[in-house]
Write an enzyme that holds these catalytic residues in place. Sequence first.
Site, PDB file in Angstrom:
ATOM      1  N   HIS A 145       0.814  -1.218   0.000  1.00  0.00           N
ATOM      2  CA  HIS A 145       0.000   0.000   0.000  1.00  0.00           C
ATOM      3  C   HIS A 145       0.852   1.273   0.000  1.00  0.00           C
ATOM      4  CE1 HIS A 145       0.479  -0.190   4.501  1.00  0.00           C
ATOM      5  NE2 HIS A 145       0.502   1.117   4.355  1.00  0.00           N
ATOM      6  N   ASP A 175       0.096  -7.602   1.380  1.00  0.00           N
ATOM      7  CA  ASP A 175       0.542  -6.212   1.539  1.00  0.00           C
ATOM      8  C   ASP A 175       2.059  -6.096   1.514  1.00  0.00           C
ATOM      9  OD1 ASP A 175       0.157  -3.499   1.742  1.00  0.00           O
ATOM     10  OD2 ASP A 175       0.031  -3.483   3.921  1.00  0.00           O
ATOM     11  N   SER A 254       4.779   2.544   7.945  1.00  0.00           N
ATOM     12  CA  SER A 254       4.425   1.406   7.098  1.00  0.00           C
ATOM     13  C   SER A 254       5.597   0.999   6.206  1.00  0.00           C
ATOM     14  CB  SER A 254       3.223   1.751   6.224  1.00  0.00           C
ATOM     15  OG  SER A 254       2.058   1.886   6.995  1.00  0.00           O
TER      16      SER A 254
END
Length: 409
Positions: A145, A175, A254
């Site tokens: 993402h 992911d 992230s």
Amino acid sequence: MGILKFFRPAPRMVSSLLRVFLGITIALQAWTISPASASASNFQPATKSIASPSQLLALRGTELPATASNNSFVTLAVDRVGPAVVRIDTERTVSRNLDPVMEDPLFRRFFGDEFPTQSPRQERLRGQGSGFVIDKSGTVLTNAHVVDQADRVTVTLNDGSIFPGEVLGTDEVTDLAVVKINTKGVNLPTAALGDSDAVKVGDWAIAVGNPLGFDNTVTLGIISTLKRSSAAVGIPDKRLDFIQTDAAINPGNSGGPLLNGSGEVIGINTAIRADAMGIGFAIPINKAKAIYAQLARGEQVSHPFLGIQMIDLTPEIARENNADPNAPLMIPEVRGVLVMRVVPNTPAEKAGIRKGDAIVQIDGEFVTTAAKLQNLVENSQIGQSLKLKVRRGSLTKDVVVQTAQLRDF
């Protein structure tokens, strides 16, 4: 008596003798109280005096070992991996229509062509995340993402060097993504990958990344729990069992590494819950190790699926449903997985699975949770035939389902 009389001392002599006697007595008392004052060449005390610890340290300072470093295990861990952590900046172009009122027919009826038709406006969206180098030639591991639909990817190293990045492959289901940078032959520092299967609840967890644009940020916590399913986290479109930690993870973290106390990467920071305080989630590094080579080659990662939406089923849940006169269907009072919906044109529909079926076995193995069923399917092969034992009402049926690739539907 005569003798005593003969030896009777004179008064002056008595006074002199008394002075000599007192002087000797005082000297003897002083020597007894403080024997250390005697000459060492003439006297050695029978017992050794005990010095205080501070005196011993002062006397023997040259004999003590060198003092240990003040660096903590966190410092050592970050020193080991920190140079391999990178910042990833992305840009992508999106088209946005202007105010929809301007295109409303009623609006144009009143104002005619005074306001000409407007074409969509191009807008650049920027994003930021983290990643880490896993080989010296410039392969970077991050979240899918972070680089999703990016037109441009820029990678900034810990030392400030900036490189354009190329997305080699992404997998939305786990992911994960692999980005390549051209180092022009310069070897980069790499992060040591650990073993996430060896992680235990209560172990130290160190999150490294660039949260909220603050580069090279480190936070410390512990491993709160293991194998937290993606469905329980609130992202059912993923197929992961997360590592849960209370190390602070914020937007921008992230794709960054989650380290153990030895400075090895045990997870990839990926998600936080907006409604929670101090709860973050990381993808186990062993999952990344299993598929990153495929992503680096640009290959599609296999994700077999059946095509159902499901929940855990217990006899208590079934009885509560069946006692409701307005219940849409009667549920078998068993422990298993309840089919809530069958997706059209999927292997499950083709095999004849229906809403309200209770799946209790796959290939002879009992399934009691949706997470276990999903893991069994995920670990199968594309096109593999799975034999499901299904309870439908009071009947038990054997259903054969041939798995398909998730992205095909």
